[in-house]
Every structure is written in structure tokens, then in C-alpha cells.
Design a protein around this motif. Structure first.
Motif, PDB file in Angstrom:
ATOM      1  N   ILE A 109      -8.471  10.607  -0.994  1.00 55.15           N
ATOM      2  CA  ILE A 109      -9.343  10.219   0.119  1.00 55.15           C
ATOM      3  C   ILE A 109      -9.402   8.709   0.291  1.00 55.15           C
ATOM      4  CG2 ILE A 109     -10.715  12.321   0.027  1.00 55.15           C
ATOM      5  CD1 ILE A 109     -12.944  10.777  -1.336  1.00 55.15           C
ATOM      6  N   ARG A 110      -9.142   7.965  -0.763  1.00 51.31           N
ATOM      7  CA  ARG A 110      -9.072   6.503  -0.609  1.00 51.31           C
ATOM      8  C   ARG A 110      -7.911   6.127   0.297  1.00 51.31           C
ATOM      9  NH1 ARG A 110     -10.156   2.973  -5.122  1.00 51.31           N
ATOM     10  NH2 ARG A 110      -7.909   2.753  -5.368  1.00 51.31           N
ATOM     11  N   VAL A 111      -6.821   6.835   0.140  1.00 44.54           N
ATOM     12  CA  VAL A 111      -5.662   6.580   1.003  1.00 44.54           C
ATOM     13  C   VAL A 111      -5.940   7.074   2.420  1.00 44.54           C
ATOM     14  CG1 VAL A 111      -3.220   7.061   1.350  1.00 44.54           C
ATOM     15  CG2 VAL A 111      -4.091   6.686  -0.958  1.00 44.54           C
TER      16      VAL A 111
ATOM     17  N   TRP B 215      -2.185  10.887 -13.024  1.00 46.55           N
ATOM     18  CA  TRP B 215      -3.158  10.330 -12.096  1.00 46.55           C
ATOM     19  C   TRP B 215      -2.471   9.283 -11.217  1.00 46.55           C
ATOM     20  CZ3 TRP B 215      -8.683   9.316 -14.202  1.00 46.55           C
ATOM     21  CH2 TRP B 215      -9.209  10.521 -14.674  1.00 46.55           C
ATOM     22  N   GLY B 216      -2.772   9.320  -9.982  1.00 44.72           N
ATOM     23  CA  GLY B 216      -2.184   8.356  -9.069  1.00 44.72           C
ATOM     24  C   GLY B 216      -1.068   8.950  -8.259  1.00 44.72           C
ATOM     25  N   ALA B 217      -0.476  10.034  -8.736  1.00 48.03           N
ATOM     26  CA  ALA B 217       0.637  10.636  -8.011  1.00 48.03           C
ATOM     27  C   ALA B 217       0.188  11.122  -6.637  1.00 48.03           C
ATOM     28  CB  ALA B 217       1.210  11.799  -8.811  1.00 48.03           C
TER      29      ALA B 217
ATOM     30  N   HIS C   4     -10.096  12.231  -5.301  1.00 44.35           N
ATOM     31  CA  HIS C   4     -10.651  10.897  -5.043  1.00 44.35           C
ATOM     32  C   HIS C   4      -9.548   9.924  -4.624  1.00 44.35           C
ATOM     33  CE1 HIS C   4     -14.968  10.587  -5.912  1.00 44.35           C
ATOM     34  NE2 HIS C   4     -14.804  11.567  -6.785  1.00 44.35           N
ATOM     35  N   ILE C   5      -8.444   9.981  -5.320  1.00 44.46           N
ATOM     36  CA  ILE C   5      -7.336   9.086  -4.995  1.00 44.46           C
ATOM     37  C   ILE C   5      -6.839   9.359  -3.580  1.00 44.46           C
ATOM     38  CG2 ILE C   5      -4.904   8.660  -5.534  1.00 44.46           C
ATOM     39  CD1 ILE C   5      -5.728   8.920  -8.514  1.00 44.46           C
TER      40      ILE C   5
ATOM     41  N   GLY D 180      -1.877   9.776  -4.675  1.00 43.91           N
ATOM     42  CA  GLY D 180      -1.900   8.642  -3.744  1.00 43.91           C
ATOM     43  C   GLY D 180      -0.545   8.408  -3.132  1.00 43.91           C
ATOM     44  N   ASN D 181       0.492   8.428  -3.955  1.00 44.04           N
ATOM     45  CA  ASN D 181       1.853   8.248  -3.439  1.00 44.04           C
ATOM     46  C   ASN D 181       2.214   9.340  -2.448  1.00 44.04           C
ATOM     47  OD1 ASN D 181       2.150   6.027  -5.108  1.00 44.04           O
ATOM     48  ND2 ASN D 181       3.064   7.219  -6.768  1.00 44.04           N
TER      49      ASN D 181
ATOM     50  N   ILE E  27       0.490   8.802   0.874  1.00 41.42           N
ATOM     51  CA  ILE E  27       1.182   7.708   1.578  1.00 41.42           C
ATOM     52  C   ILE E  27       2.437   8.244   2.253  1.00 41.42           C
ATOM     53  CG2 ILE E  27       2.579   5.638   1.178  1.00 41.42           C
ATOM     54  CD1 ILE E  27      -0.237   4.828   0.965  1.00 41.42           C
TER      55      ILE E  27
ATOM     56  N   PHE F 147       0.839  -1.199   0.000  1.00 44.79           N
ATOM     57  CA  PHE F 147       0.000   0.000   0.000  1.00 44.79           C
ATOM     58  C   PHE F 147       0.877   1.253   0.000  1.00 44.79           C
ATOM     59  CE2 PHE F 147      -2.853   3.007   2.376  1.00 44.79           C
ATOM     60  CZ  PHE F 147      -3.790   3.122   1.381  1.00 44.79           C
TER      61      PHE F 147
ATOM     62  N   ALA G 100      -4.480   3.616  -9.703  1.00 46.07           N
ATOM     63  CA  ALA G 100      -4.502   4.252 -11.025  1.00 46.07           C
ATOM     64  C   ALA G 100      -4.580   3.213 -12.136  1.00 46.07           C
ATOM     65  CB  ALA G 100      -3.285   5.143 -11.219  1.00 46.07           C
TER      66      ALA G 100
ATOM     67  N   TYR H   8      -3.812  -2.001  -3.818  1.00 49.11           N
ATOM     68  CA  TYR H   8      -4.832  -2.376  -2.836  1.00 49.11           C
ATOM     69  C   TYR H   8      -5.024  -3.881  -2.731  1.00 49.11           C
ATOM     70  CZ  TYR H   8      -6.434   2.424  -2.086  1.00 49.11           C
ATOM     71  OH  TYR H   8      -6.517   3.745  -1.724  1.00 49.11           O
TER      72      TYR H   8
ATOM     73  N   ASN I 264       0.874   1.854 -10.736  1.00 49.67           N
ATOM     74  CA  ASN I 264       0.941   2.766  -9.600  1.00 49.67           C
ATOM     75  C   ASN I 264       1.395   1.986  -8.367  1.00 49.67           C
ATOM     76  OD1 ASN I 264      -0.511   4.268  -7.107  1.00 49.67           O
ATOM     77  ND2 ASN I 264      -0.093   5.738  -8.744  1.00 49.67           N
TER      78      ASN I 264
ATOM     79  N   VAL J   5       0.471   2.459  -5.267  1.00 51.00           N
ATOM     80  CA  VAL J   5      -0.553   2.254  -4.232  1.00 51.00           C
ATOM     81  C   VAL J   5      -1.386   1.041  -4.660  1.00 51.00           C
ATOM     82  CG1 VAL J   5      -2.450   3.277  -2.939  1.00 51.00           C
ATOM     83  CG2 VAL J   5      -0.561   4.710  -3.724  1.00 51.00           C
TER      84      VAL J   5
END
Lengths: 401, 491
Positions: free
Chosen positions: B204-206, B172-174, B201-202, B176-177, B180, A114, A157, A142, A138, A140
Motif C-alpha cells: 500500500i505504500r507503493v 520482505w520487500g518483494a 503494508h509494503i 513492493g517490487n 512497481i 522508486f 525493506a 524512497y 531493496n 524500492v
């Protein structure tokens, strides 16, 4: 939205009570009763887990793998103890593990990290793939699952598929799959159907047919976020958190309830009818076409039969815990009725359930404060006639919307 | 004893900060909810001293109507839905309240994530485009944090707050990292951000999995909050609220017959305009044409020509200011005199500069009233000018409010993420923000008033619904599932 308020008599019957006696009290008798897990083992940092926040659990024979927010643990089921722990100082590439699967052919353990990518534990050595050294879309991750010799990763992603033998990566996003959004949450492989299922926040469920390379999408038919127009018309919301396909049935969890699909019909499994403990569900693990374990923030909700719809809710209650058996006594009943309350002692170590696995007769619940292992001695599927082992609620059992 | 000492400390805080520091007993400028508010003290009484297994018996808030939606623009109006969401406050049932406050800390870290550095944009495949929004957002957040440090930092322990800044303007996705990293490496106590709908959105999932408060001050995507995550807050009026006002203005006030839409081909445009399109259809005046353009596009002749041929009598634009102005100019150059309605991102200096005289008469939805001239706002504006030499705008002001809310939650609840969440989720009254009173709904979204900005005589003027006497559809005082049949039939 209205909630189900269930008033259950606090009276506890200490002796076994015949099912027939129950009929008189409720004017309708349960058509058989389910197996209830009454024997539980618990694992926390006090007996060896590296962290109490359990994100992932995977049972594989005598091995029980536990992914936590700060390390990986291996429980030897024969000894019922944590036999090994890996943290970053032990070579684990990243502290937090959200998904685990085991390659049945090689015994390799695949870890969805994660925030750290993908790792493989093989022969006590970790290999590590991430955005900068591989085709992983990506870091992250899950969830992970094995499909033949491929490893699928549900990432924030998109999804990635990796063949460790060939080194080939495939990426699935909105560019080449029907993902309105690409925020993958969970992945499952059904070997019987030879299909991969992705649970996607914002895109419902995507089904990938391995043989034909084709996609099928399942989204909320009403297309609206704030309502579920009809109960049984499809996935209840586009924000989906978990999916399992087994024996021809697909079980789906979301933060808005649960759903089941058998290829012909959808069945909504909302909390407001009293079966599912809560609206908010982190995941689901299907055991058969009739049984699935929903991981809610208010306990585990195991639907164990559809005819009649019967649930067992496992909740921690202070220093104890209860299993609450609910059943739709008559098909026209709008809500389920409590038909038995079993004082189990602590079952799930915490009512905030994050993940679940089942193997053989046993069930394993990863929670936000430890791991619970339900030992299924004498387990039987679905329902059967048996004496009550817990309390029969009095006739004042009431449900209201 | 421990509980009593906490209460004493809170009383001291209130006494020390509710009045000016020179000892005058002047009328206090209420900048936050009092720490000794009876409901806050009662809440702390419930959530302090719990073990990991006890969920406090907090009364969940229930709303009777989602987002103030009028009956005639509700989806599937006339049908009783099986279930309705977001009317009941989400609970946090995890073990987090039992976490003790850490002993050794030099600073209290708070995360910030927003588009502040130029990079590649997913939307365009080229240069990113949201730094003009993200930098003011960072400045607003920084100002609030600095002001709290001037007051003594984290008052309970006299240690300063520290801003941990991340850029989210990558692929997109950056985001999230970055979340983290902020969670595991920086160990922040809460995070403020971001603007882009996808990145939000990404994030808040984290945040949900890591159990950390996420305060959003700049993403107006309605779906952001429609996820049922108990860790997520938003203090800015969203595109749903703004669209409702814009639609009411266009149809109920101005009597336009048919709207045409032109929007950015990105998530902001796609989701932002959704309530305009859906509401128009539900009002029986469906949008005949919705044209999407690429961010960075220069020539819009094709889109405009098709809109002209569609017979619409007003145009709605949803996208950034630069494209919004260029489209307007090209429309006028092509002889179209249609009223031009737009989203809040067009209320920017760039828009007026590029559009020039064509900007006159443009009407935009806007999440707040920057001309309110409340004492709170004036104080903030002066401080912002002094600190950054600029005028504060939407993203700065909302970030300022958001950071104040985060720090207030720390001062009130201590360094415990779950308790911080609780005090924010159970604020006993609207937050006194520089952007106005911030009233959170049951799903922790800002449902306060939104406004219209009109460009008149070379400047933007701001109007409330009341100012312009804009009618609104009937809002039944009951949720849809349990609404009487007569109310369903009313549709």
C-alpha cells in the motif's frame, strides 16, 4: 476526529493596512508578521519537465534537480529553465525518482529510484546499484542522503548505507537496529549533530549517531494507532513519513500531523488547531529550529515561528492561490487565528505537495502536478513588524473545533 | 453532452444486467450496486470533467466510533485523548481525476498479488506456508473476472479484463517490487491483494505513491487500514473485529477468568492477538502469559507446560491451522482440558484432520458466515465448484467480492484510477457480497458482522453474536474527543 473549520471573510483589502489597525478588529494583535512568498515560478511538462508528478526536488547552488515519476530534470536557476532531461531512453536506469541528493565534494548526483534501486549521475554517466548486483536491501528506494562519503538509502525493506569509495555496504533492519517495522520512508543527515535520521512507517523516527554507532528511537508514546493521547508527548503516530534535523530541532511529518522535538520538549503540530493545512503530510523540510515546510495534501504548511506559533499556508485555489497567515494570538488559544490572507496568484502549482527543499532565500515545492519555486526576495526569518500586504480578515474570523 | 452519454450508457448497463438474460422479469438477484443509482450518478456528476486543480466538493463520511469498540476496551479508557483518528473519511486531493481515459487498449489489466508459489518464508526461514490461502484467493478473483468477461468485459468499450498475477511469497520487500512492476510495466488499473501483513503494508505504500486502488481481501492485520491512505480498501473483517467477538464470548458470555495466549512468532501472530491481549487487560482480566512459537515447530511442550502453570482457564491460539492443531493435540495429550479458542486460520480442513477428535468444541473467530446460503453465495459456490472442483473458502469468497468491487468501479467510473477510488469510497450502500453485505467504515475498512465457528459433531458451525446471545460492552454514540464528561467517567 473533529476538523478545524475556518471562516475567513472574503473581503479583500487592496491597500496596505497597518498592523495596529488589525488589533482593533480581532481584539488581539499579531505579534509581528512573517515573510510571505508572493513571487513564484512554475515548471510542468509544458516548460520542460519530463512528467508532472514530482516526487523529489533538491537545490544545489545554481542547479535544481527534479525527480519525477518518469524522468530526471535539471533546472538552471540562473536561466530559470529546464536545461536537461534524462529518461530511460537516455540511460536513466529507472523511470521513477523518489529521492535526490548531491555530493558536495564531487558534484555527483545520487538518485533513489522508486522500484529501480540506486543510481549515480556522474559526468553525464549513470551508474546503477540494485538488489541483484549490490548490497542494496531493496529496490524500492524512497529517499537518499549523503553522510560524509556515505550514501544512505531509505528503502521499503530497511536502510542501506553505501560507501562508493570502498564499495562497502551496510544494511540496517530489525536484525541490527531498533526497527519494529523496516519500512523506511525518508532519511536525513544533520551535519551539525553528525546524526542520520530515518523516518519509518511503523517505527517512528530512528536517530543514528555516526560517531558512536548508536541508535535512538522515537515512537508514539501511547502506542495506539487510533488515538493521540497527549499532544506534546512525542511523535504523534508510529506511521512517520518525513524527518529533518536542523539547528538542534527535529521536525517530523506523518499522515496524522506534525511534531517538533528540541532535545528536551516535544511539540505537537496537529491540523485541528488550524496551523497545519491537513492531517495528511507526505514530507517535511526543516529550514531552521523555527521554520519547517510541511508537504500536505491540502497545500504547503510553513511554520515560521514558535513564539507565537505562526504558520503560512500556501494553497492553490482554482486559477489563483493564496497565502494564509495563521497565528496563536494568545498562548491559551486552542486554535490559531487567520491574521492575513495574501492573494499570491498561483504559488504551489498544485495543493498536493509531495516534497520540498529550501536553499538560501528560496523554497522549492514538488507537487503532484508540477514544481513551484518560491523566490524569496527580501526574505526574513521568523516575524517582524510590517504592514499587511494582504487582506486582514474582519472580526468575524472564527475558529471552531 | 459527454456526461449525458455516460449516464445513458450506465442506464443501459443497469437495464441489461439487473435481470436474467432470458427476458424473464424475475426477481433480480442484486449482484452489484446499480450503475444508475441516484447517488452514483450524482457522484459522477461531481467528479467528471474536472481539471487537475479542482477537488470535488464531496461530503466526507464521519463515524462516531472507531471499529465498533466498546467503551470498556478502548485504549486509555477514562481519559479524553487529544486526538482520535480514522473517524473521518480520507479525501483524495490530487490531480488524478483529470486524467483522460487512454485510447488504445486491448485489455483492461487488473493486478493480483498473493502467495501462490512456494518459496522461502521470512517467518520460518524455510518453506513458505501461505499458498493454501493464496491459491483460493487467486481462484476467487479469477472467477469474478471471467464472469465479467462473459458479460462483455469492460462494457463501455467491449474489451476484456485481464488478470496480471504476481507472487508475493518472497522475502520482505518483494511485494513492493511486484507492485512497481504491475504499475509501471503492466499498467494495471487496480490491484487485489494480499494476505501477509508485512507484504500488504509494503504494497500500500507503493500504491499510495503510484495512486492506484488497492483492494485487500485477505489481510486481517488491524494496522493495515490504520494508515490513513485514501487508496486502500479492505473487504474482510479484521483481527480487531474478530478479537472483540472472541473476547466477548470468552469473558462476557462464558465467564472465563483468565486467558493464556500461544501464538505464531510472526507478524500475523504478533499483531493478530494484540486486541485479545489489550482487551483482556482493559476488562480487568489481564493475560498472564503469552507464548510465541516458531512457524514449523513440532514440539510445543515447553510453551504448553508454562501455560498450564500460569493458572489460565482457557487458551487462545493465533497462528496457522497446522500448528494450531498440533498444539491442541499436545495440550490434550498433556492432560489439559482447557477450552481452546483460535483465529480464523484454524477453520481449515488441515486443522480438523490433524486434530481429529480433539477438534471437538474448538471455537474460532471467523470473518463471515459461509453457511449463510444466500442466493448470491449459492450462485457463487456453484460456479466456483464448476470452475475449480473445490469448495470455496474464506479467501476465495472475499477475493471474489473484492474483484467484483474493483470491476464494478471501472464499469461505473471508467478507466480513471482516481474516479474508481471515488466510487468505491462513496458507495451509497453496502456492497452485496457473497460473503454478506460489505459495509465500509470511514477509513474504508469492512466493519460488517463477524462470526464464531464452533467445531461440533465433526463439522464447523457458524454463529453470530445474536445466535449465541453474546453480550457486548456499551458503545457511546460520540467520538472520544467530544464525548461528554459523563461518558468518559463511565469508564
Amino acid at each position: 476526529m473533529m476538523r478545524v473549520i475556518i471562516k475567513v471573510s472574503a473581503a479583500v483589502l487592496a491597500v496596505l493596512t497597518p498592523v495596529a489597525a488589525f488589533a482593533e478588529a480581532t481584539h488581539a494583535s499579531p505579534r509581528g508578521l512573517p515573510y510571505v512568498y508572493t513571487k513564484w515560478k512554475h515548471f510542468t511538462i509544458e516548460n520542460g519537465l519530463p512528467n508532472n508528478h514530482v516526487f523529489a526536488v533538491r537545490s544545489n547552488g545554481n542547479d535544481l534537480w527534479v525527480g519525477t515519476e518518469n524522468g530526471l530534470a535539471l533546472i538552471d536557476k540562473r536561466q530559470s529553465k529546464v536545461v536537461k532531461v534524462w529518461q530511460e531512453k537516455d540511460g536513466l536506469p529507472f523511470r521513477s525518482i523518489a529521492g535526490i541528493d548531491v555530493d558536495k565534494n564531487t558534484g555527483d548526483v545520487w538518485l533513489g529510484l522508486f522500484g529501480g534501486g540506486l543510481a549515480r549521475l556522474s559526468g553525464d554517466r549513470f551508474d546503477h546499484w540494485h538488489q541483484l548486483n549490490s548490497g542494496l536491501v531493496n529496490d524500492v528506494v524512497y529517499d537518499v542522503v549523503m553522510e560524509h562519503e556515505n550514501v544512505w538509502c531509505a528503502t521499503t525493506a530497511g536502510a542501506s548505507r553505501f560507501n562508493p569509495k570502498t564499495g562497502e555496504w551496510a544494511i540496517f533492519t530489525e536484525k541490527n537496529a531498533p526497527m519494529e517495522e523496516i519500512w523506511n520512508y525518508a532519511v536525513d543527515y544533520d551535519p551539525q549533530a553528525n546524526k542520520v535520521f530515518l523516518a519509518i512507517w511503523g517505527s517512528g523516527v530512528l536517530e543514528y549517531d555516526v560517531a558512536t554507532d548508536r541508535w535512538q528511537e522515537y515512537v508514539d508514546p501511547d502506542g495506539e494507532m487510533e488515538i493521540d493521547l497527549y499532544r506534546d508527548d512525542g511523535v504523534n503516530h508510529v506511521i512517520v513519513t518525513g524527518v529533518t534535523s536542523i539547528d538542534g530541532a527535529m521536525w517530523v511529518s506523518s499522515y496524522f500531523g506534525g511534531t517538533r522535538y528540541d532535545g528536551r520538549s516535544w511539540l505537537g503540530l496537529p491540523d485541528i488547531e488550524g496551523g497545519l493545512p491537513s492531517l495528511f503530510n507526505n514530507n517535511v523540510k526543516g529550514r531552521s529550529a523555527h521554520e519547517a515546510w510541511f508537504c500536505s495534501d491540502k497545500g504547503a504548511g510553513a511554520i515560521v515561528d514558535l513564539d507565537p506559533e505562526t504558520w503560512v499556508q500556501y494553497v492553490r485555489d482554482g486559477r489563483g492561490g493564496r497565502a494564509i497567515v495563521k497565528q496563536r494570538l494568545k498562548p491559551e488559544d486552542k486554535t490559531l487565528t487567520t491574521v492575513e490572507v495574501v492573494e499570491t496568484g498561483v504559488n504551489a502549482p498544485h495543493s498536493f505537495i509531495v516534497n520540498a527543499d529550501v536553499e538560501g532565500n528560496d523554497v522549492f515545492l514538488g507537487t503532484s502536478h508540477g514544481l513551484g519555486w518560491g523566490v524569496g526576495e527580501g526574505y526574513y526569518p521568523r516575524l517582524k513588524e510590517r504592514p499587511l500586504i494582504g487582506a486582514a480578515p474582519k472580526a468575524d474570523v472564527a475558529t471552531q473545533r | 453532452m459527454k456526461r449525458q452519454s455516460v449516464i445513458v450508457i450506465m442506464l443501459l448497463f443497469a437495464a441489461g444486467f439487473a435481470f436474467p438474460g432470458d427476458g424473464r422479469k424475475a426477481t433480480p438477484l442484486k449482484e452489484w450496486i446499480e450503475f444508475d443509482h441516484p447517488k452514483i450518478l450524482a457522484l459522477l456528476n461531481h467528479i467528471n470533467g474536472l481539471d487537475a486543480y479542482t477537488v470535488p466538493p464531496l461530503e466526507v463520511r464521519k463515524d462516531e466510533n472507531y471499529a465498533g469498540t466498546a467503551v470498556d476496551v478502548e485504549p486509555f479508557g477514562g481519559v479524553r485523548p487529544y486526538n482520535e483518528f480514522f473517524l473521518q473519511q480520507m479525501e483524495y486531493t490530487g490531480p488524478g481525476r483529470a486524467e483522460p481515459e487512454p485510447e488504445h487498449l486491448d485489455t483492461v489489466k487488473i493486478g493480483f498479488i498473493g502467495p501462490i508459489m512456494s518459496t522461502v518464508s521470512v517467518a520460518t526461514g524455510g518453506k513458505s506456508h501461505e499458498e493454501t490461502l493464496g491459491i483460493p484467493m487467486l481462484q476467487g478473483a479469477r472467477l469474478a473476472l471471467e464472469q465479467w468477461n462473459e458479460r462483455g468485459g469492460y462494457l463501455k468499450r467491449k474489451i476484456p479484463f485481464e488478470l496480471v498475477v504476481s507472487n508475493d511469497n518472497g522475502l520482505w520487500g518483494a511485494s513492493g517490487n511486484e507492485i512497481i512492476k504491475q504499475n509501471y510495466k503492466d499498467k494495471v488499473w487496480a490491484i487485489l491483494g494480499t494476505i501477509d501483513g508485512a507484504n500488504s503494508h509494503i504494497a500500500i505504500r507503493v500504491a499510495l505513491k503510484c495512486e492506484v486502488v488497492m483492494m485487500n481481501t485477505g489481510d486481517t492485520d488491524p494496522t493495515f487500514i490504520e494508515t490513513n491512505i485514501p487508496w486502500v480498501f479492505r473487504n474482510i473483517g479484521d483481527d480487531r473485529q474478530q478479537s472483540y467477538l472472541l473476547i466477548d464470548y470468552a469473558y462476557r458470555k462464558m465467564g472465563y477468568k483468565m486467558l493464556g495466549i500461544i501464538r505464531a512468532s510472526n507478524r500475523y501472530g504478533r499483531f493478530g492477538v494484540r486486541e485479545v491481549r489489550d482487551s483482556a487487560r482493559r476488562l480487568g482480566k489481564p493475560v498472564p502469559l503469552e507464548m510465541a512459537y516458531q512457524v514449523g515447530q513440532e514440539d510445543f511442550a515447553l510453551e504448553i507446560e508454562r501455560l498450564r502453570k500460569s493458572g489460565v482457564d482457557a487458551i487462545v491460539h493465533w497462528g496457522d491451522a497446522v500448528e494450531g492443531a498440533k498444539i491442541l493435540n499436545q495440550m490434550r495429550a498433556m492432560g489439559m482440558k482447557h477450552p481452546y479458542l483460535a483465529c480464523d486460520r484454524c477453520v481449515q480442513a488441515d486443522f480438523a484432520k490433524i486434530a481429529g477428535a480433539n477438534a471437538e468444541g474448538v471455537v474460532c473467530a471467523y470473518p463471515w458466515n459461509p453457511e449463510s446460503q444466500t442466493k448470491l453465495f449459492v450462485k457463487f459456490r456453484d460456479a466456483y465448484r464448476a470452475r475449480f472442483g473445490q469448495e470455496p473458502e474464506t479467501y476465495a469468497a472475499h477475493a471474489y467480492d473484492g474483484m467484483n468491487m474493483i470491476i464494478w468501479s471501472i464499469q461505473a467510473a471508467g478507466l480513471n484510477r482516481a474516479k474508481m477510488r471515488d466510487v468505491l469510497a462513496y458507495m451509497p450502500e453496502p456492497w452485496p457480497g457473497v460473503t454478506g453485505d460489505i459495509q465500509l467504515s470511514a477509513c474504508l475498512d469492512d466493519v460488517g458482522d463477524v462470526f464464531l465457528a464452533k467445531y461440533e459433531n465433526g463439522d464447523w458451525n457458524y454463529y453470530s453474536r445474536t445466535d449465541l446471545d453474546i453480550p457486548k460492552g456499551y458503545i457511546p454514540p460520540r467520538d472520544r474527543v467530544s464525548r461528554p464528561d459523563i461518558e468518559i467517567a463511565r469508564k
